[in-house]
Scaffold this motif. Structure first.
Motif, mmCIF file in Angstrom:
data_model
loop_
_atom_site.group_PDB
_atom_site.id
_atom_site.type_symbol
_atom_site.label_atom_id
_atom_site.label_comp_id
_atom_site.label_asym_id
_atom_site.label_seq_id
_atom_site.Cartn_x
_atom_site.Cartn_y
_atom_site.Cartn_z
ATOM 1 N N UNK A 57 -39.812 58.367 18.714
ATOM 2 C CA UNK A 57 -40.184 58.307 20.132
ATOM 3 C C UNK A 57 -38.996 57.881 20.991
ATOM 4 N N UNK A 58 -38.246 56.905 20.498
ATOM 5 C CA UNK A 58 -37.075 56.445 21.239
ATOM 6 C C UNK A 58 -36.000 57.523 21.326
ATOM 7 N N UNK A 59 -35.917 58.350 20.291
ATOM 8 C CA UNK A 59 -34.946 59.447 20.294
ATOM 9 C C UNK A 59 -35.360 60.600 21.204
ATOM 10 N N UNK A 60 -36.626 60.609 21.586
ATOM 11 C CA UNK A 60 -37.160 61.712 22.371
ATOM 12 C C UNK A 60 -36.444 61.843 23.712
ATOM 13 N N UNK A 61 -36.233 63.069 24.109
ATOM 14 C CA UNK A 61 -35.573 63.319 25.401
ATOM 15 C C UNK A 61 -36.481 62.974 26.574
ATOM 16 N N UNK A 62 -37.769 62.726 26.274
ATOM 17 C CA UNK A 62 -38.696 62.367 27.348
ATOM 18 C C UNK A 62 -38.401 60.973 27.894
ATOM 19 N N UNK A 63 -37.671 60.181 27.122
ATOM 20 C CA UNK A 63 -37.391 58.806 27.528
ATOM 21 C C UNK A 63 -35.892 58.524 27.473
ATOM 22 N N UNK A 64 -35.135 59.219 28.309
ATOM 23 C CA UNK A 64 -33.680 59.003 28.285
ATOM 24 C C UNK A 64 -33.309 57.696 28.977
ATOM 25 N N UNK A 65 -32.424 56.922 28.349
ATOM 26 C CA UNK A 65 -31.882 55.745 29.005
ATOM 27 C C UNK A 65 -30.556 55.401 28.335
#
Length: 423
Positions: A57-65
């Protein structure tokens, strides 16, 4: 012990904002705040997915930071996860470390911050992994790094490793112990309730040439109160006052707790009076301690006197609610139904309602014990507009009416449950 009244008057003259360092406490709001997860999409998502999908989930592009994105709060994310799942909090920090290593991160502060997060989740092994990763990348350890390692060890009750780290610091040239090192040990053993070792580290701090700070006395007094070493708490309080250090909210609350544990009713009253003389707001924690003391010892008159005091001094809603609830619970336990009803009516007139379902159910049990069923009907009707009846309360009513054979009232409650959608 130095007069509480004199101390508070001194604080008032010198100015509270400049003299007192306020230690963060849990929320004192009467009503629940909006869940932090609702305002943090990533936190909400991580709480929903299974642990096996945290890193994906953290690697997902939906949550870029970005690692150094000033608008992204790792503190909020870790704290939000830790409150519900320490395993997920650990996985997030593991992912953060893996990402830093993959990107060949060499920023010292990034690693130091990560060490502090590891201490918060009380994970020594991950803390040590971060430390060794720093060394592999050529980042030299500092005193602050070792202090973070010690903090993590003491937070996890790994005392022996903390001692070993201190010995390494003592024999080193580049990261000798400093004032924060000794403070970390004092805080750690205060939290662990080990006052003997806590006092030993305080003596060591002084022997090393470092002066006690407000934070030092907060830890010393808190540790003494936790372990019921009230004489020790009094001693440190006197010492603090002689040093010219004004007490913080944390220290004053701990002093009050000491009075309450020793059943010093006169000192509790003096303490409260002194607070109000300098126009101090009574904290919810203070109100809880006093209410608990009076409730435990059946001091109804003192509880009523406390309510008059907080009303007249214009205390915040949460404090008023705490005291009102304490009075109602006490009268309900004593089966003083007339006083229960009077207290409920008084509370509602103040614009307040029941703080929790348990208080409502204590009142209902009092009605059942007194077989005052008509009056119970009126009570339920009276609170309907300001308190949502919980399923457990309906279940209590159903059980009570079944036991007493009041079938008509039982049918009415069941219909209400159907309308409320809790059946």
């Amino acid at each position: 012990m130095a007069s509480i009244s004199k101390v508070l008057l001194s604080v008032a003259k010198k100015g509270l904002s400049s003299q007192i360092v306020v230690v963060p406490f849990k929320s004192q709001r009467l009503f629940c705040k909006e869940s932090s997860s609702s305002s943090n999409p990533l936190l909400k998502k991580l709480l929903q997915v299974p642990s096996s999908l945290i890193k994906t989930t953290l690697d997902s592009s939906d949550y870029p930071f970005a690692q150094k994105d000033s608008e992204f709060s790792w503190d909020a994310l870790v704290a939000g996860l830790l409150s519900l799942s320490s395993e997920k909090a650990k996985l997030v920090l593991e992912w953060k470390l893996e990402k830093m290593l993959k990107e060949n991160e060499r920023d010292y502060d990034q690693y130091l911050n990560l060490l502090s997060y590891c201490a918060k989740i009380r994970n020594v092994s991950l803390t040590m992994h971060v430390f060794t990763s720093m060394e592999v990348h050529g980042i030299k350890p500092t005193t602050s790094v070792f202090n973070s390692l010690i903090h993590a060890c003491l937070s996890s009750n790994d005392v022996m490793t903390a001692f070993s780290l201190f010995e390494i610091m003592e024999s080193s040239e580049g990261y000798n112990p400093n004032a924060e090192t000794y403070e970390t040990f004092i805080i750690g053993f205060s939290n662990l309730g080990n006052t003997v070792t806590m006092k030993g580290w305080y003596s060591a701090k002084k022997a090393a040439g470092y002066c006690a700070t407000l934070q030092t006395y907060e830890s010393l007094i808190s540790g003494c109160i936790k372990s019921r070493d009230f004489d020790g708490a009094d001693k440190f309080y006197e010492e603090m006052m002689l040093a010219g250090i004004m007490p913080s909210d944390s220290i004053l609350e701990n002093l009050l707790e000491g009075f309450c544990r020793r059943r010093r009713f006169s000192q509790v009253k003096e303490f409260l009076k002194s607070f109000l003389e300098v126009r101090q707001e009574i904290s919810v924690k203070m109100a809880e301690k006093i209410v608990s003391l009076y409730s435990e010892h059946g001091k109804v008159e003192k509880m009523e006197e406390l309510l008059s005091t907080v009303v007249e001094s214009g205390q915040v809603i949460a404090v008023l609610s705490e005291v009102n609830s304490g009075i109602i619970r006490m009268y309900a336990a004593l089966n003083r139904l007339d006083d229960v009803e009077y207290s409920v009516g008084r509370m509602l007139k103040q614009g307040l309602s029941f703080r929790c379902t348990d208080d409502v159910e204590k009142v209902i049990c009092c009605y059942f014990r007194e077989a005052a069923y008509d009056r119970l009907d009126l009570f339920l009707e009276h609170i309907k507009g300001c308190h949502k009846i919980a399923k457990s309360t309906y279940d209590l009513l159903v059980a009570g009416y079944r036991r007493t054979g009041l079938s008509q009232r039982l049918d009415s409650v069941i219909k209400d449950m159907e309308l409320a959608g809790v059946l």
